[in-house]
Design a protein around this motif. Sequence first.
Motif, mmCIF file in Angstrom:
data_model
loop_
_atom_site.group_PDB
_atom_site.id
_atom_site.type_symbol
_atom_site.label_atom_id
_atom_site.label_comp_id
_atom_site.label_asym_id
_atom_site.label_seq_id
_atom_site.Cartn_x
_atom_site.Cartn_y
_atom_site.Cartn_z
ATOM 1 N N ILE A 100 78.846 6.253 20.519
ATOM 2 C CA ILE A 100 79.517 7.134 19.560
ATOM 3 C C ILE A 100 79.299 6.640 18.133
ATOM 4 N N SER A 101 79.411 5.333 17.937
ATOM 5 C CA SER A 101 79.259 4.763 16.598
ATOM 6 C C SER A 101 77.839 4.955 16.070
ATOM 7 N N MET A 102 76.850 4.707 16.918
ATOM 8 C CA MET A 102 75.458 4.867 16.492
ATOM 9 C C MET A 102 75.148 6.324 16.160
ATOM 10 N N THR A 103 75.650 7.231 16.985
ATOM 11 C CA THR A 103 75.408 8.658 16.740
ATOM 12 C C THR A 103 76.068 9.110 15.441
ATOM 13 N N ALA A 104 77.310 8.679 15.233
ATOM 14 C CA ALA A 104 78.018 9.052 14.004
ATOM 15 C C ALA A 104 77.322 8.481 12.777
ATOM 16 N N LEU A 105 76.879 7.227 12.862
ATOM 17 C CA LEU A 105 76.199 6.597 11.731
ATOM 18 C C LEU A 105 74.904 7.326 11.393
ATOM 19 N N LEU A 106 74.139 7.671 12.420
ATOM 20 C CA LEU A 106 72.876 8.379 12.200
ATOM 21 C C LEU A 106 73.111 9.746 11.569
ATOM 22 N N THR A 107 74.096 10.470 12.095
ATOM 23 C CA THR A 107 74.343 11.829 11.618
ATOM 24 C C THR A 107 74.912 11.841 10.204
ATOM 25 N N VAL A 108 75.862 10.947 9.930
ATOM 26 C CA VAL A 108 76.519 10.937 8.619
ATOM 27 C C VAL A 108 75.566 10.459 7.529
ATOM 28 N N THR A 109 74.811 9.416 7.807
ATOM 29 C CA THR A 109 73.933 8.853 6.775
ATOM 30 C C THR A 109 72.626 9.628 6.630
ATOM 31 N N GLY A 110 72.111 10.137 7.735
ATOM 32 C CA GLY A 110 70.824 10.825 7.676
ATOM 33 C C GLY A 110 70.914 12.325 7.559
ATOM 34 N N GLY A 111 72.064 12.887 7.931
ATOM 35 C CA GLY A 111 72.235 14.328 7.841
ATOM 36 C C GLY A 111 71.412 15.076 8.880
ATOM 37 N N LEU A 112 71.238 16.362 8.632
ATOM 38 C CA LEU A 112 70.533 17.223 9.575
ATOM 39 C C LEU A 112 69.070 16.821 9.724
ATOM 40 N N VAL A 113 68.474 16.298 8.654
ATOM 41 C CA VAL A 113 67.066 15.893 8.724
ATOM 42 C C VAL A 113 66.879 14.788 9.760
ATOM 43 N N ALA A 114 67.782 13.812 9.761
ATOM 44 C CA ALA A 114 67.694 12.723 10.737
ATOM 45 C C ALA A 114 67.852 13.246 12.155
ATOM 46 N N VAL A 115 68.753 14.208 12.324
ATOM 47 C CA VAL A 115 68.952 14.797 13.647
ATOM 48 C C VAL A 115 67.697 15.536 14.104
ATOM 49 N N LEU A 116 67.062 16.262 13.184
ATOM 50 C CA LEU A 116 65.846 17.001 13.532
ATOM 51 C C LEU A 116 64.719 16.056 13.935
ATOM 52 N N TYR A 117 64.534 14.993 13.165
ATOM 53 C CA TYR A 117 63.490 14.028 13.512
ATOM 54 C C TYR A 117 63.780 13.363 14.857
ATOM 55 N N THR A 118 65.041 13.013 15.078
ATOM 56 C CA THR A 118 65.412 12.376 16.343
ATOM 57 C C THR A 118 65.188 13.316 17.519
ATOM 58 N N ASP A 119 65.601 14.568 17.364
ATOM 59 C CA ASP A 119 65.415 15.545 18.440
ATOM 60 C C ASP A 119 63.934 15.782 18.726
#
Length: 212
Positions: A100-119
């Motif tokens: 949960i912590s890693m997911t929240a950190l990635l999403t909050v700091t990287g935003g939607l762009v980080a989520v898109l790259y990860t997906d």
Amino acid sequence: GLAGSGAASGYAVGAWEFNALLLLQLLGWVFVPVYIHSGVYTMPAYLSKRFGGNRLKVYFACLSVLLYIFTKLSVDLYAGALFIQESLGWNLYLSIVLLISMTALLTVTGGLVAVLYTDTLQAVLMIGGALTLTIMSLVKVGGLEGVRTKYMQAIPNVTAIMASGNFTYSPSCRIEPKPNSLRILRGPLDEDIPWPGFILGQTPASIWYWCA
């Protein structure tokens, strides 16, 4: 999951994915143009704009969050934490908090762009891994004909099941593959996936799942 259901009942679970394939076309050609034209990004926002007021928007948003928590998020967290526990020996609950912590950190700091790259990266890994596993499995069992032959001969070891502490087994459980295991659409009285229930019952629910 689908793999376990396929092992237990046969090819019929593949209908879920074929259904998704068709409904995603419906999403792209019918629903998405409406969303874009309306200038909204979420279904609650669209409902609010279409019917007015905030009650429907809040209700649908809360319903979606609750359904996601109990049908998706909980399973994903447990599966990921179980993998960490088995591979690294960490505590299960500690692993869940870490995920949960890693997911929240990635999403909050990287935003939607980080989520898109990860997906995108995950999609490549999942498709590549699935294709590799499929090819290796088919080679191992002797191709599609080997799957057809050996699946119908596959019977679980009930003694081993009981010895492992799995007390969900009962004599009423079917352990031999059903004669129609290799069919996707089955008769209307099938106990697993009857075609009327799938087409008339599951398809509307899948439209909500994939297109809303």
